[in-house]
Design an enzyme around this catalytic site. Structure first.
Site, PDB file in Angstrom:
ATOM      1  N   CYS A  42      22.572   0.443  -5.358  1.00 32.22           N
ATOM      2  CA  CYS A  42      21.667  -0.047  -6.399  1.00 32.22           C
ATOM      3  C   CYS A  42      20.253   0.433  -6.115  1.00 32.22           C
ATOM      4  O   CYS A  42      19.868   0.618  -4.957  1.00 32.22           O
ATOM      5  CB  CYS A  42      21.654  -1.577  -6.460  1.00 32.22           C
ATOM      6  SG  CYS A  42      23.208  -2.335  -6.932  1.00 32.22           S
ATOM      7  N   ASP A  43      19.484   0.593  -7.180  1.00 30.38           N
ATOM      8  CA  ASP A  43      18.073   0.903  -7.028  1.00 30.38           C
ATOM      9  C   ASP A  43      17.326   0.378  -8.245  1.00 30.38           C
ATOM     10  O   ASP A  43      17.849   0.435  -9.367  1.00 30.38           O
ATOM     11  CB  ASP A  43      17.842   2.409  -6.897  1.00 30.38           C
ATOM     12  CG  ASP A  43      16.412   2.721  -6.487  1.00 30.38           C
ATOM     13  OD1 ASP A  43      16.121   2.649  -5.274  1.00 30.38           O
ATOM     14  OD2 ASP A  43      15.578   2.995  -7.363  1.00 30.38           O
ATOM     15  N   SER A  44      16.120  -0.139  -8.015  1.00 28.23           N
ATOM     16  CA  SER A  44      15.329  -0.715  -9.104  1.00 28.23           C
ATOM     17  C   SER A  44      13.929  -0.118  -9.153  1.00 28.23           C
ATOM     18  O   SER A  44      13.356   0.216  -8.108  1.00 28.23           O
ATOM     19  CB  SER A  44      15.212  -2.236  -8.933  1.00 28.23           C
ATOM     20  OG  SER A  44      16.467  -2.872  -8.974  1.00 28.23           O
TER      21      SER A  44
END
Length: 210
Positions: free
Chosen positions: A77-79
């Site tokens: 995941c990456d935000s």
């Protein structure tokens, strides 16, 4: 036994989100150079959308961990926060966090979270799939003293966009348009859909009755 899920992220918020939803994931942070990944991607793609950037980083993280994770599901995941057409990850220092919050207050941004899921299970689908979830965040019009006090806690330096919705930054988020778990850093509804694409049900991963 439920499939073993490895979260390719050191984010305690993401792991706790899964735990509260009944899924116990192990954590193995990736060693990906995020700047290098984005630099390479920008050389090959002339117009890169924020949703594409976070998805590329999520994929790189998942693939890095999956290379040494047999018989498991691996989730990267990456935000990032899109604000006034610019994309922001974690602020480099307190001064940057303060300056960013001075732009964020009374404003709205879009929190993009990329997800990449790899099925490395023995006898599994050996599939991989990814998608990005995006949620609009409306920030309170807080004054300089509140910004300084919040940044002094250190929390804004540890998270994408320099804020949380489930921690000390919660009081400064007036409302959202979309899935709140995306803002935490892992969209549970999207993860459920990705699992379904790989032939898995949410109940297959649940390890508790939380």
């Amino acid at each position: 036994m439920p499939p073993h899920l490895i979260l390719a992220s050191a984010s305690p918020g993401r792991r706790e989100l899964l735990r509260r939803a009944g899924i116990e994931a192990s954590v193995q942070a990736s060693g990906v150079d995020e700047d290098a990944v984005l630099s390479t991607l920008r050389e090959s793609v002339s117009e890169l959308e924020p949703a594409d950037e976070v998805l590329a980083l999520a994929r790189a993280k998942a693939e890095d961990v999956a290379a040494n994770a047999a018989d498991a599901l691996v989730l990267g995941c990456d935000s990032m926060l899109e604000l006034d057409g610019e994309v922001h990850g974690k602020p480099a220092d307190a001064a940057t966090a303060i300056a960013r919050w001075q732009r964020m207050r009374g404003n709205r941004g879009v929190l993009h979270t990329g997800h990449w899921l790899i099925d490395n299970r023995l006898g599994g689908s050996a599939g991989l799939i990814g998608a990005t979830a995006s949620t609009i965040v409306h920030f309170a019009d807080i004054d300089d003293a509140e910004i300084a006090a919040y940044v002094a806690t250190g929390e804004p330096l540890r998270v994408a966009g320099a804020f949380t919705i489930d921690g000390l930054g919660g009081p400064f988020v007036e409302r959202i348009e979309g899935d709140h778990t995306t803002v935490v850093g892992l969209s549970l509804p999207l993860l459920r859909a990705l699992l379904a694409e790989l032939g898995l049900h949410w109940r297959d991963l649940r390890t508790s009755a939380h």
